[in-house]
Design an enzyme around this catalytic site. Structure first.
Site, short mmCIF file in Angstrom:
data_model
loop_
_atom_site.label_atom_id
_atom_site.label_comp_id
_atom_site.label_asym_id
_atom_site.label_seq_id
_atom_site.Cartn_x
_atom_site.Cartn_y
_atom_site.Cartn_z
N LYS A 11 8.94 8.71 0.24
CA LYS A 11 8.12 9.91 0.02
C LYS A 11 7.70 10.52 1.35
CE LYS A 11 4.02 8.12 1.49
NZ LYS A 11 3.36 8.56 2.72
N ASP A 138 0.01 3.70 -2.57
CA ASP A 138 1.17 4.58 -2.78
C ASP A 138 2.13 4.06 -3.86
OD1 ASP A 138 0.20 6.20 -0.78
OD2 ASP A 138 1.61 5.51 0.75
O1 C5P Z 1 -3.52 0.84 -0.16
P1 C5P Z 1 -2.78 0.36 1.03
O2 C5P Z 1 -2.76 -1.14 1.17
O3 C5P Z 1 -1.41 0.95 1.20
O4 C5P Z 1 -3.61 0.90 2.28
C1 C5P Z 1 -3.38 0.42 3.57
C2 C5P Z 1 -4.56 0.79 4.44
O5 C5P Z 1 -4.61 2.22 4.62
C3 C5P Z 1 -5.92 0.43 3.86
O6 C5P Z 1 -6.26 -0.88 4.20
C4 C5P Z 1 -6.83 1.44 4.55
O7 C5P Z 1 -7.10 1.05 5.87
C5 C5P Z 1 -5.94 2.67 4.63
N1 C5P Z 1 -6.16 3.60 3.50
C6 C5P Z 1 -7.33 4.32 3.45
N2 C5P Z 1 -7.54 5.19 2.41
C7 C5P Z 1 -6.61 5.36 1.44
C8 C5P Z 1 -5.40 4.64 1.49
C9 C5P Z 1 -5.21 3.76 2.54
O8 C5P Z 1 -8.19 4.20 4.33
N3 C5P Z 1 -6.84 6.20 0.46
#
Ligand code: C5P
Length: 303
Positions: A11, A138
């Site tokens: 994406k 995601d």
């Molecule tokens: O959800 P995911 O594990 O992919 O997110 C990785 C990191 O990206 C999270 O630990 C956070 O630091 C950041 N993040 C965030 N806000 C979001 C998505 C991700 O701060 N909406």
């Protein structure tokens, strides 16, 4: 059936509006996701225990242990089903690793779809999306594909009708960027500059350009609040973005948390030219063309 193969797209974020930091460490977003024709392929084979192997260009950068998002997804699905299923996953990677194109989330989505099929669970997409949201913000979009607006952490999705196909060039960087580090840098820049994070809003002109399939208007509206942070952590991206603009890109943006840069072209031949120009300028490890939107995970197809 003892083996299922699923192809899953990468994406790019057409708009990434990042709100204030929440108490749970995440940020509220408006995230316009767009699936593009760069694919990973995940093959799930019946096996006792859980294992994963990764093949492809940057395979060495992907963990082959319990940190692997595809294994975490398969384990979460087995747990949800209340059974001690096993699986061997083979991931063939083309999506850049830690590149801001949700490659890890794509592999998790593909693993959910493949294991759902392999284990004969028959769970609907909505259930897989709920399980996927715990693996990564995601993952629900990676299960959906197409183009969609994500809110919350990015996991609450509204699909969008898009009035055409867009042609893209992706400039791949040497090495990745850590998503948490880029979000933290975004917070740091905001604090250092006294910038209050606004509540994220979808851009109406951008949604309208998508509905009309208007590449010129879309190019002008591409926006990523993480871009200043990604460029701060990887200064060379400024030159990459400039080079794309100089060669006629309708829009130039860091993809998600980077370091991949995305350029919108006005036709497929223009995308091919632009990719060649970026390669010739030496501003990227490689430059590849792709189109979007494309559908989400597909069972039983090879790229
Ligand atoms: O959800 P995911 O594990 O992919 O997110 C990785 C990191 O990206 C999270 O630990 C956070 O630091 C950041 N993040 C965030 N806000 C979001 C998505 C991700 O701060 N909406």
């Amino acid at each position: 059936m003892n083996s299922v193969t699923v192809r899953v797209p990468a994406k790019v974020n057409l708009q990434l509006a990042v709100g204030p930091l929440r108490d749970d460490g995440y940020h509220d977003l408006v995230n316009v996701f767009h699936a593009v024709s760069i694919f990973d392929e995940v093959t799930a084979t019946a096996e006792t225990g859980m294992r994963v192997r990764v093949e492809g260009d940057s395979a060495g950068q992907v963990p082959e242990d319990d940190d692997n998002l595809a294994i975490r997804a398969a384990s979460a699905l087995a747990h949800h089903a209340g059974r001690s299923y096993g699986v061997s996953l083979l991931i063939r990677k083309s999506i850049p690793v830690a590149g801001g194109m949700a490659g890890g989330s794509a592999d998790a989505a593909a693993a959910l779809v493949a294991c759902n099929e392999l284990w004969g669970l028959g769970l609907p997409l909505a259930d897989l999306m709920e399980i996927g949201a715990d693996i990564g913000s995601d993952v629900p979009f990676a299960l959906l594909g197409g183009t969609a607006v994500g809110t919350g952490r990015g996991e609450r999705l509204t699909p969008l009708e898009v009035g055409g196909t867009f042609h893209w060039v992706f400039a791949l960087a040497e090495g990745g960027l850590s998503t948490p580090a880029v979000y933290a840098e975004c917070d740091r820049i905001r604090e250092a500059t006294g910038t209050e994070a606004a509540w994220p809003q979808a851009s109406e002109p951008l949604l309208d350009a998508l509905r009309r399939g208007d590449a010129k208007a879309l190019g002008a509206e591409l926006a990523n609040d993480l871009q200043p942070a990604a460029v701060m952590l990887r200064r060379s991206l400024a030159r990459t973005l400039d080079a794309g603009r100089e060669h006629g890109a309708l829009g130039a943006i860091v993809s998600g948390s980077g370091p991949t840069c995305a350029f919108l072209a006005d036709s497929e031949p223009h995308a091919v030219e632009l990719a060649a120009a970026l390669r010739a300028e030496g501003v990227a490890r490689d430059a590849v063309t792709a189109h979007g939107p494309v559908p989400g995970p597909a069972v039983g197809q090879r790229p």
